[in-house]
Design a protein around this motif. Structure first.
Motif, PDB file in Angstrom:
ATOM      1  N   ALA A 292       0.928  -1.450   0.151  1.00 61.14           N
ATOM      2  CA  ALA A 292      -0.060   0.128   0.025  1.00 61.14           C
ATOM      3  C   ALA A 292       0.788   1.236   0.115  1.00 61.14           C
ATOM      4  O   ALA A 292       0.235   2.340  -0.272  1.00 61.14           O
ATOM      5  CB  ALA A 292      -0.868   0.177   1.023  1.00 61.14           C
TER       6      ALA A 292
ATOM      7  N   GLU B 260      -8.336   1.481  -4.476  1.00 57.00           N
ATOM      8  CA  GLU B 260      -7.368   0.786  -5.295  1.00 57.00           C
ATOM      9  C   GLU B 260      -7.060   1.680  -6.744  1.00 57.00           C
ATOM     10  O   GLU B 260      -6.100   1.175  -7.322  1.00 57.00           O
ATOM     11  CB  GLU B 260      -7.797  -0.678  -5.579  1.00 57.00           C
ATOM     12  CG  GLU B 260      -7.603  -1.619  -4.613  1.00 57.00           C
ATOM     13  CD  GLU B 260      -8.774  -1.615  -3.513  1.00 57.00           C
ATOM     14  OE1 GLU B 260      -8.688  -2.295  -2.707  1.00 57.00           O
ATOM     15  OE2 GLU B 260      -9.645  -0.727  -3.818  1.00 57.00           O
TER      16      GLU B 260
ATOM     17  N   ARG C 281      -1.960  -5.648  -1.988  1.00 58.21           N
ATOM     18  CA  ARG C 281      -1.223  -4.436  -1.281  1.00 58.21           C
ATOM     19  C   ARG C 281      -1.352  -4.298   0.372  1.00 58.21           C
ATOM     20  O   ARG C 281      -2.294  -3.694   0.594  1.00 58.21           O
ATOM     21  CB  ARG C 281      -1.613  -2.958  -1.939  1.00 58.21           C
ATOM     22  CG  ARG C 281      -1.249  -3.171  -3.642  1.00 58.21           C
ATOM     23  CD  ARG C 281      -2.006  -1.727  -4.140  1.00 58.21           C
ATOM     24  NE  ARG C 281      -1.973  -1.863  -5.556  1.00 58.21           N
ATOM     25  CZ  ARG C 281      -2.644  -1.360  -6.471  1.00 58.21           C
ATOM     26  NH1 ARG C 281      -3.877  -0.758  -6.027  1.00 58.21           N
ATOM     27  NH2 ARG C 281      -2.490  -1.245  -7.687  1.00 58.21           N
TER      28      ARG C 281
ATOM     29  N   SER D  48      -1.017  -3.133   3.841  1.00 56.12           N
ATOM     30  CA  SER D  48      -0.362  -1.828   4.678  1.00 56.12           C
ATOM     31  C   SER D  48       0.492  -2.320   5.912  1.00 56.12           C
ATOM     32  O   SER D  48       0.799  -3.563   5.868  1.00 56.12           O
ATOM     33  CB  SER D  48      -1.465  -0.862   5.042  1.00 56.12           C
ATOM     34  OG  SER D  48      -1.006   0.472   5.441  1.00 56.12           O
TER      35      SER D  48
ATOM     36  N   HIS E  46      -6.181  -3.862  -1.662  1.00 60.76           N
ATOM     37  CA  HIS E  46      -5.628  -3.774  -0.270  1.00 60.76           C
ATOM     38  C   HIS E  46      -6.486  -4.351   0.913  1.00 60.76           C
ATOM     39  O   HIS E  46      -7.723  -4.491   0.394  1.00 60.76           O
ATOM     40  CB  HIS E  46      -5.204  -2.283   0.025  1.00 60.76           C
ATOM     41  CG  HIS E  46      -6.369  -1.420  -0.185  1.00 60.76           C
ATOM     42  ND1 HIS E  46      -6.213  -0.493  -0.995  1.00 60.76           N
ATOM     43  CD2 HIS E  46      -7.593  -1.088   0.477  1.00 60.76           C
ATOM     44  CE1 HIS E  46      -7.395   0.493  -1.186  1.00 60.76           C
ATOM     45  NE2 HIS E  46      -8.324  -0.061   0.200  1.00 60.76           N
TER      46      HIS E  46
ATOM     47  N   THR F 165      -7.019  -4.154   4.989  1.00 64.55           N
ATOM     48  CA  THR F 165      -6.575  -3.692   6.244  1.00 64.55           C
ATOM     49  C   THR F 165      -7.744  -3.601   7.254  1.00 64.55           C
ATOM     50  O   THR F 165      -8.871  -4.026   6.956  1.00 64.55           O
ATOM     51  CB  THR F 165      -6.215  -2.309   6.136  1.00 64.55           C
ATOM     52  OG1 THR F 165      -7.308  -1.334   5.675  1.00 64.55           O
ATOM     53  CG2 THR F 165      -5.178  -2.047   4.859  1.00 64.55           C
TER      54      THR F 165
ATOM     55  N   LEU G 269      -7.459   3.601   4.253  1.00 65.24           N
ATOM     56  CA  LEU G 269      -7.680   2.752   3.154  1.00 65.24           C
ATOM     57  C   LEU G 269      -9.250   1.921   3.196  1.00 65.24           C
ATOM     58  O   LEU G 269      -9.487   1.411   4.151  1.00 65.24           O
ATOM     59  CB  LEU G 269      -6.840   1.461   3.024  1.00 65.24           C
ATOM     60  CG  LEU G 269      -5.364   2.018   2.888  1.00 65.24           C
ATOM     61  CD1 LEU G 269      -4.410   1.677   4.020  1.00 65.24           C
ATOM     62  CD2 LEU G 269      -4.484   1.462   1.623  1.00 65.24           C
TER      63      LEU G 269
END
Length: 330
Positions: free
Chosen positions: A102, A116, A150, A152, A220, A222, A275
């Motif tokens: 990220a 994204e 991705r 983080s 991503h 998270t 995110l």
């Protein structure tokens, strides 16, 4: 489902391995077999090999277990290595899952809420630029169906991800707090950030494996809990039962003494980053990160306290904190 993890012993990948096993997948690990800290769950097949070494032998070892529904790559960081990995996996899997970062998203971000679709552009960190180049390579090739993930800042029992701490020796900042030493909090500590428990990440990750509808997509993964750095640091101090001496220091000042901090500071953690996990939740309905930061900190500290040998510190990181604080206070 048959899943191969290239790596599989790190903080993020080990949690994904365990979630794959929990979901009843047939799991294989490809690594050098050198980890002294992680023992794979029962039923996992370990293939010993070095993906950066002789390729023919490694490919033959993988071919003996192929085909895989997904091959996940946690240890590739440059496009040169990715080219070799694509050649190694060609014809062996239906889906190649590349672990990006990220931190590739635009820095500084034009909008704090990140999807994204945000441009990939980070002039402050070579690590991120290499991951961006890997993503570009994946999109330009037609050898493998791919999915990009991705992460983080993701942590587990063995890690407390505080900015300017030591990744290999995360007890370093904890020791400073316990002994009353001052601790750097970059900037004014009000920038927004998210730390994600590795088990929560794993639930989203495994939910994307073996699915043709995510070919060519990036995600991503998270937590949805957003805190500022003051809160993240204070939570650790509260869990330790100490009154901290936090010193807020501008990133530019820190980088004058240690220019190599540019990536982790203005290339990443001092930006406000929230995110948006909406895309992930469309493909993995019901995904929810359940471990809040306070609970993750409690689990991590218990793990460290259970064995004093885990409480190693990094003398260089400790010395750097002392030097920057002393210079700033002068």
């Amino acid at each position: 489902m048959r899943v191969l993890y290239i790596g599989g012993t790190g903080i993020i990948s080990s949690a994904c391995v365990e979630e794959s096993v929990r979901q009843g997948q047939e799991v294989f690990l490809l690594n050098r077999g050198s980890s002294k800290t992680y023992l794979p769950p029962p039923g996992v097949t370990v293939i010993t090999g070095d993906v950066k070494g002789e390729q023919e032998g490694v490919r033959a070892a993988l071919a003996a277990h192929a085909p895989f529904d997904a091959i996940t790559d946690f240890i590739t960081f440059t496009p040169e290595d990715l080219e070799a990995r694509l050649a190694l996996c060609e014809g062996l899997t239906r889906q190649f899952v590349f672990i990006s970062s990220a931190s590739c998203y635009q820095k500084p971000p034009k909008c704090y809420l990140i999807t994204e679709e945000m441009p990939l552009e980070n002039p402050h960190w070579q690590y991120s630029r290499d991951k961006i180049a890997c993503e570009q390579l994946l999109r330009s090739q037609s050898t493998l169906n791919y999915t990009i993930i991705r992460p983080s800042l993701t942590y587990g029992h063995a890690n407390l991800p505080l900015v300017l701490n030591s990744w290999a020796h995360p007890w370093t900042v904890v020791e400073r707090l316990l002994t009353g030493k001052p601790v750097i909090v970059p900037g004014d500590g009000t920038s927004l950030w998210t730390n994600t428990w590795n088990g929560d990440f794993a639930k989203g990750f495994v939910g994307l494996l073996g699915r043709s509808e995510v070919y060519g997509e990036a995600f991503h993964i998270t937590s949805d809990e957003v805190l500022c750095w003051n809160q993240l640091f204070q939570t650790v101090a509260d869990a330790l039962g100490v009154t901290p001496d936090f010193v807020h220091i501008p990133s530019d000042f820190c980088m004058k003494l240690y220019p190599d901090w540019e990536g982790t500071l203005i290339g990443d953690k001092v930006n406000s980053v929230v995110l948006d996990n909406s895309k992930l939740k469309r493909f993995v309905p019901g995904y929810k990160a359940e471990v809040l930061w306070a609970e993750g900190v409690r689990r991590s500290l218990e793990w460290f306290k259970a064995d004093p040998t885990r409480q190693s510190t990094d003398p260089e990181v400790d010395a750097r904190q002392d030097a920057v604080i002393a210079a700033f206070r002068r």
